[in-house]
Design an enzyme around this catalytic site. Sequence first.
Site, mmCIF file in Angstrom:
data_model
loop_
_atom_site.group_PDB
_atom_site.id
_atom_site.type_symbol
_atom_site.label_atom_id
_atom_site.label_comp_id
_atom_site.label_asym_id
_atom_site.label_seq_id
_atom_site.Cartn_x
_atom_site.Cartn_y
_atom_site.Cartn_z
ATOM 1 N N ARG A 39 0.983 3.773 9.410
ATOM 2 C CA ARG A 39 -0.093 3.644 8.415
ATOM 3 C C ARG A 39 0.430 3.644 6.976
ATOM 4 O O ARG A 39 -0.332 3.411 6.043
ATOM 5 C CB ARG A 39 -1.114 4.767 8.608
ATOM 6 C CG ARG A 39 -1.953 4.564 9.857
ATOM 7 C CD ARG A 39 -3.095 5.560 10.019
ATOM 8 N NE ARG A 39 -3.406 6.322 8.843
ATOM 9 C CZ ARG A 39 -3.540 7.653 8.804
ATOM 10 N NH1 ARG A 39 -3.365 8.361 9.895
ATOM 11 N NH2 ARG A 39 -3.834 8.268 7.679
ATOM 12 N N ASN A 40 1.726 3.934 6.779
ATOM 13 C CA ASN A 40 2.267 3.924 5.425
ATOM 14 C C ASN A 40 2.250 2.486 4.904
ATOM 15 O O ASN A 40 2.591 1.548 5.619
ATOM 16 C CB ASN A 40 3.691 4.496 5.414
ATOM 17 C CG ASN A 40 4.169 4.810 4.020
ATOM 18 O OD1 ASN A 40 4.347 3.910 3.200
ATOM 19 N ND2 ASN A 40 4.376 6.087 3.741
ATOM 20 N N HIS A 41 1.873 2.334 3.650
ATOM 21 C CA HIS A 41 1.740 1.001 3.060
ATOM 22 C C HIS A 41 3.039 0.453 2.476
ATOM 23 O O HIS A 41 3.047 -0.666 1.950
ATOM 24 C CB HIS A 41 0.686 1.034 1.942
ATOM 25 C CG HIS A 41 -0.694 1.308 2.428
ATOM 26 N ND1 HIS A 41 -1.564 2.146 1.770
ATOM 27 C CD2 HIS A 41 -1.356 0.873 3.523
ATOM 28 C CE1 HIS A 41 -2.709 2.197 2.422
ATOM 29 N NE2 HIS A 41 -2.609 1.443 3.493
ATOM 30 N N PHE A 42 4.141 1.203 2.547
ATOM 31 C CA PHE A 42 5.368 0.804 1.855
ATOM 32 C C PHE A 42 5.854 -0.595 2.240
ATOM 33 O O PHE A 42 6.039 -1.459 1.374
ATOM 34 C CB PHE A 42 6.491 1.830 2.086
ATOM 35 C CG PHE A 42 7.746 1.501 1.331
ATOM 36 C CD1 PHE A 42 7.878 1.861 0.000
ATOM 37 C CD2 PHE A 42 8.797 0.825 1.938
ATOM 38 C CE1 PHE A 42 9.027 1.555 -0.714
ATOM 39 C CE2 PHE A 42 9.952 0.515 1.229
ATOM 40 C CZ PHE A 42 10.057 0.884 -0.096
ATOM 41 N N SER A 139 2.840 5.189 -1.568
ATOM 42 C CA SER A 139 2.527 4.320 -0.436
ATOM 43 C C SER A 139 2.032 5.117 0.776
ATOM 44 O O SER A 139 1.664 4.531 1.788
ATOM 45 C CB SER A 139 3.756 3.501 -0.037
ATOM 46 O OG SER A 139 4.794 4.353 0.427
#
Length: 170
Positions: A39-42, A139
């Site tokens: 789920r991290n947007h990085f 992020s």
Amino acid sequence: MNRIHSHAPIVGETPRLLILGSMPSVESLRLGQYYAHPRNHFWPLIARVCGEICPQDYGERTAMAVRHGIAIWDSVASCLREGSLDSEIKDALPNPIGDLLAAHPSIRTIAFNGRKAESEFGRHHAVPDGVATCLLPSSSPVPRKGFTTIDEKWAIWQSLQDMLASNADR
């Protein structure tokens, strides 16, 4: 509480941008990968910065970053922390970021992936002359005021495209 340690930096021969996080999450440490939580947007944000589709494979993701002049590391080398939250970081020891910058004078911008990365850097390092800095919304998938969705974060992260382009000629 055990001491945890960050990963080695991701860095190519002539990076122009260094993105600093604070300390990898529990999942990232378990997998030995930066920003491994699904789920991290990085990585989707980095793919947008690079103008590419986000690869699923971690090796392809890191190669994309390096190919576009992006280096990735953490402000914190080791710390005590329960869970993954930055607010739980205790007894932080810094990474030798000055050494990385000295070895790669092509880095002209340091972007901080969240306030904790910025504050930990500032506790131990000075920004070298000629190097710009940029504070990015984290992020992390943990919602922050005003920066919950990837599109809200992109409004700030897209500035990295201009920074990379302006640093390409130096």
